[in-house]
Design a protein around this motif. Structure first.
Motif, mmCIF file in Angstrom:
data_model
loop_
_atom_site.group_PDB
_atom_site.id
_atom_site.type_symbol
_atom_site.label_atom_id
_atom_site.label_comp_id
_atom_site.label_asym_id
_atom_site.label_seq_id
_atom_site.Cartn_x
_atom_site.Cartn_y
_atom_site.Cartn_z
ATOM 1 N N SER A 170 0.802 -1.228 0.000
ATOM 2 C CA SER A 170 0.000 0.000 0.000
ATOM 3 C C SER A 170 0.833 1.275 0.000
ATOM 4 O O SER A 170 0.512 2.221 -0.731
ATOM 5 C CB SER A 170 -0.981 -0.011 1.180
ATOM 6 N N LEU A 174 -0.265 3.130 -3.489
ATOM 7 C CA LEU A 174 -1.294 4.151 -3.330
ATOM 8 C C LEU A 174 -0.794 5.510 -3.819
ATOM 9 O O LEU A 174 0.342 5.897 -3.534
ATOM 10 C CB LEU A 174 -1.718 4.263 -1.866
ATOM 11 N N CYS A 177 -2.727 11.147 -3.068
ATOM 12 C CA CYS A 177 -4.026 11.602 -2.573
ATOM 13 C C CYS A 177 -4.708 10.550 -1.700
ATOM 14 O O CYS A 177 -5.709 10.852 -1.033
ATOM 15 C CB CYS A 177 -4.937 11.998 -3.733
ATOM 16 N N TRP A 178 -4.200 9.313 -1.701
ATOM 17 C CA TRP A 178 -4.766 8.245 -0.876
ATOM 18 C C TRP A 178 -3.742 7.713 0.129
ATOM 19 O O TRP A 178 -3.932 6.639 0.689
ATOM 20 C CB TRP A 178 -5.271 7.103 -1.754
ATOM 21 N N GLU A 179 -2.693 8.444 0.346
ATOM 22 C CA GLU A 179 -1.637 7.988 1.241
ATOM 23 C C GLU A 179 -2.180 7.791 2.659
ATOM 24 O O GLU A 179 -2.903 8.638 3.197
ATOM 25 C CB GLU A 179 -0.498 9.006 1.266
ATOM 26 N N ARG A 195 -8.888 9.482 6.021
ATOM 27 C CA ARG A 195 -9.001 8.284 5.184
ATOM 28 C C ARG A 195 -8.995 7.015 6.034
ATOM 29 O O ARG A 195 -9.684 6.050 5.715
ATOM 30 C CB ARG A 195 -7.866 8.267 4.155
#
Length: 229
Positions: A170, A174, A177-179, A195
């Motif tokens: 991940s 990723l 913006c989705w870290e 998130r």
């Protein structure tokens, strides 16, 4: 001719009867081993003896949470599930009882893991607890999904592999913006934990939906044909 009355046992009484047998069948060895590994990881900053590093402490605490999540992946394992299908309590209740029984253990583990990290380098407790809760719930959700869609009696090993592979890949796959895995000083810290919260909510939803009993289709067993004499 009198018809025998159906005796309905209150759910609360049934739950009380099930608690002790369920507690005995929980994977305590796997949970204890995972907890021991996790606490050892959390204690590394103290064991080093040198000036602790906040980046190392944060990631070791995350690794400790992942270790217990790997143990929780075995929580829903039931080798005898295909031979004990007719039970008076439905699957959602049985799975929820397993979770309730292990919550004190998980809470005690996480409290000890956080306290093992030196105060000087201890990350924000609320944020890392959110990460840990998400990992724990994700392990349960994946196990419930394996049971629901694959009729798998022992999903623990496969779920553990998925968790470990996901933890490694991940951060690499990723987009920014989705870290999820960021440091405390990173400007994305707050956004990343939003998130984490969304992922926790999704895992809870998956666990709830996959805990439902599957609806058996009539055609699965074939049509019934009248016998001829």
């Amino acid at each position: 001719m009198p018809v025998a009355a159906t005796v309905r046992v209150p759910l609360a009484a049934t739950v009380r009867v099930l608690l002790v047998p369920l507690a005995r069948t929980l994977p305590w060895r796997a949970l204890s081993a995972a907890g021991a590994v996790g606490l050892l990881l959390a204690a590394v900053p103290r064991l080093l003896g040198d000036e602790p590093d906040d980046w190392l402490a944060l990631n070791l605490l995350r690794a400790a949470a992942l270790a217990l999540a790997a143990g929780l992946a075995f929580l829903l394992d039931d080798p005898a599930r295909h031979t004990t299908t007719p039970v008076p309590v439905r699957r959602p209740v049985r799975q929820l009882l397993r979770v309730v029984l292990v919550v004190p253990f998980a809470a005690l583990f996480w409290t000890a893991a956080v306290l093992l990290v030196p105060t000087a380098v201890r990350p924000p407790v609320g944020a890392v607890t959110l990460e840990a809760a998400t990992m724990f719930t994700l392990a349960l959700a994946l196990s419930a999904a394996a049971i629901r869609f694959r009729e798998e009696p022992r999903p623990g090993t496969g779920v553990t592999a998925v968790l470990l592979i996901g933890a490694v890949l991940s951060p690499l796959l990723l987009p920014d913006c989705w870290e999820l895995v960021v440091t405390v000083t990173d400007e994305r810290w707050a956004a990343a934990h939003e998130r984490w919260g969304a992922l926790l909510a999704a895992a809870l939803a998956v666990f709830a939906m996959c805990g439902m009993e599957p609806v058996r289709r009539r055609w699965a067993a074939g049509p019934l044909k009248p016998s001829r004499t």
